[in-house]
Design a protein around this motif. Structure first.
Motif, mmCIF file in Angstrom:
data_model
loop_
_atom_site.group_PDB
_atom_site.id
_atom_site.type_symbol
_atom_site.label_atom_id
_atom_site.label_comp_id
_atom_site.label_asym_id
_atom_site.label_seq_id
_atom_site.Cartn_x
_atom_site.Cartn_y
_atom_site.Cartn_z
ATOM 1 N N ARG A 1 0.831 -1.196 0.000
ATOM 2 C CA ARG A 1 0.000 0.000 0.000
ATOM 3 C C ARG A 1 0.870 1.251 0.000
ATOM 4 N N ASN B 1 -7.837 0.408 1.290
ATOM 5 C CA ASN B 1 -7.641 0.064 2.696
ATOM 6 C C ASN B 1 -8.026 -1.375 3.011
ATOM 7 N N ARG B 2 -8.472 -2.113 2.004
ATOM 8 C CA ARG B 2 -8.788 -3.529 2.194
ATOM 9 C C ARG B 2 -7.953 -4.353 1.222
ATOM 10 N N ALA C 1 -7.302 -5.251 6.708
ATOM 11 C CA ALA C 1 -8.003 -3.974 6.560
ATOM 12 C C ALA C 1 -7.336 -2.927 7.442
ATOM 13 N N PHE C 2 -7.304 -1.691 6.956
ATOM 14 C CA PHE C 2 -6.767 -0.570 7.721
ATOM 15 C C PHE C 2 -7.951 0.202 8.308
ATOM 16 N N THR D 1 -9.456 2.760 11.851
ATOM 17 C CA THR D 1 -9.084 3.742 12.868
ATOM 18 C C THR D 1 -9.243 3.128 14.247
ATOM 19 N N GLU E 1 -4.029 4.761 13.100
ATOM 20 C CA GLU E 1 -4.416 3.724 12.140
ATOM 21 C C GLU E 1 -3.985 2.356 12.654
#
Length: 314
Positions: A265, A274-275, A288-289, A291, A297
């Motif tokens: 990424r 983000n996945r 997965a990223f 919060t 993060e």
């Protein structure tokens, strides 16, 4: 079943005669699991290595001991942070060395707690688990578990931001040393991007790859091929093989899959998803990223966990 060991009386396993265990895996990353709620079984490095020996023991990538956190110094520190983290995942690599944690292992650990009747967890509920990399929160989902692996970071932030990589990796099957990026997921990883599946297939990971400079505590090394196209329906896709420190090549590595997604990424730049789906020899895990509760993060790892056998050593 009872597992016989050749020349058992002379084996480091002799002191563990009668030990009840289970065998489980997460996408092929396999573990011997032992329930020791009161912390009465101090399984040392030599015994752990013997248990994990694939020829003279049970065979596994690592040993996981389930201990109530109150019985370990590290666990008591975590209980002060979250009183619900009553179980501690005491993890050793296949060579007996202590490791911070294991992303696939923590999913299998929770499945083991449920299997043994040591915990209850309905779908959608979260169980906090103590590890040497802090508390990991595991959510039960259809088909497996999702783990909040916590925040990630670059081991050498300055070099990472320059996009130049921070080390060179040499491995059997690579024609020349390749640039790499080192990522911490609570344990260290060094990620190498390859151009094609054929390069990934040519690797011979019987010996540990050479990493220069080597992070202070050693490192796991991930070799990754981005799919073409990289993103499909909003999800990034990569394939990976990994050499784990203290183990060798494994069918999967949860923290390694997270580190690989972090590195790819980062290299993909602005607009990267983000996945991610990360394909490993043992299957596919999701990364997965998200919060975290403190605003930083975090990385979430999802995938299956299976108990395949139970037995008694002797």
């Amino acid at each position: 079943m009872t597992v016989p060991v050749t020349d058992f009386a002379a084996s480091p396993l002799a002191q563990l005669a009668g030990l009840e265990f289970a065998k489980g895996h997460g996408t092929g990353n396999d573990f011997v699991l032992v329930a020791d709620p009161d912390g009465l079984r101090d399984i040392g490095a030599e015994q752990a290595a013997a248990l994990c020996d694939r020829h003279l023991g049970i065979g596994a990538d690592g040993l996981i001991r389930a201990v109530r956190s109150e019985h370990l110094p590290e666990g008591r520190e975590l209980l002060a942070e979250d009183a619900a983290a009553v179980w501690f995942m005491d993890y050793r690599n296949a060579d007996g060395s202590v490791s911070e944690m294991c992303g696939n292992g923590v999913r299998v650990f929770v499945e083991f707690l449920l299997d043994q009747g040591l915990a209850e967890l309905a779908q959608g509920e979260v169980l906090p688990v103590g590890t040497r990399a802090g508390i990991k929160r595991v959510e039960r989902r259809e088909g497996g578990f999702a783990v909040d692996m916590g925040p990630w970071g670059f081991i050498h932030p300055a070099q990472a931001e320059e996009d130049a990589g921070d080390s060179l990796v040499t491995a059997d099957g690579l024609d020349v040393a390749r640039p790499a990026l080192s990522v911490t997921m609570g344990n260290p990883h060094t990620v190498v991007a390859l151009a094609a599946d054929s390069e990934l297939a040519r690797l011979r990971l019987f010996e540990s790859p050479s990493v220069e400079p080597l992070p202070p505590n050693g490192t796991n090394v991930e070799f990754v091929v981005p799919a073409e196209p990289l993103v499909r329906e909003g999800i990034g896709n990569i394939s990976m093989r990994v050499h784990e420190r203290g183990v060798g090549e494994t069918q999967s590595c949860g923290t390694g899959a997270c580190a690989a997604a972090v590195a790819i990424r980062h290299w993909a730049g602005r607009g990267a998803p983000n996945r991610w789906d990360v394909r490993v020899p043992g299957g596919t895990v999701g990364v997965a990223f998200v919060t975290g509760p403190e605003g930083a993060e975090h990385v979430e790892l999802s995938g299956p966990a299976v108990i395949v056998a139970r037995g008694t050593l002797g």
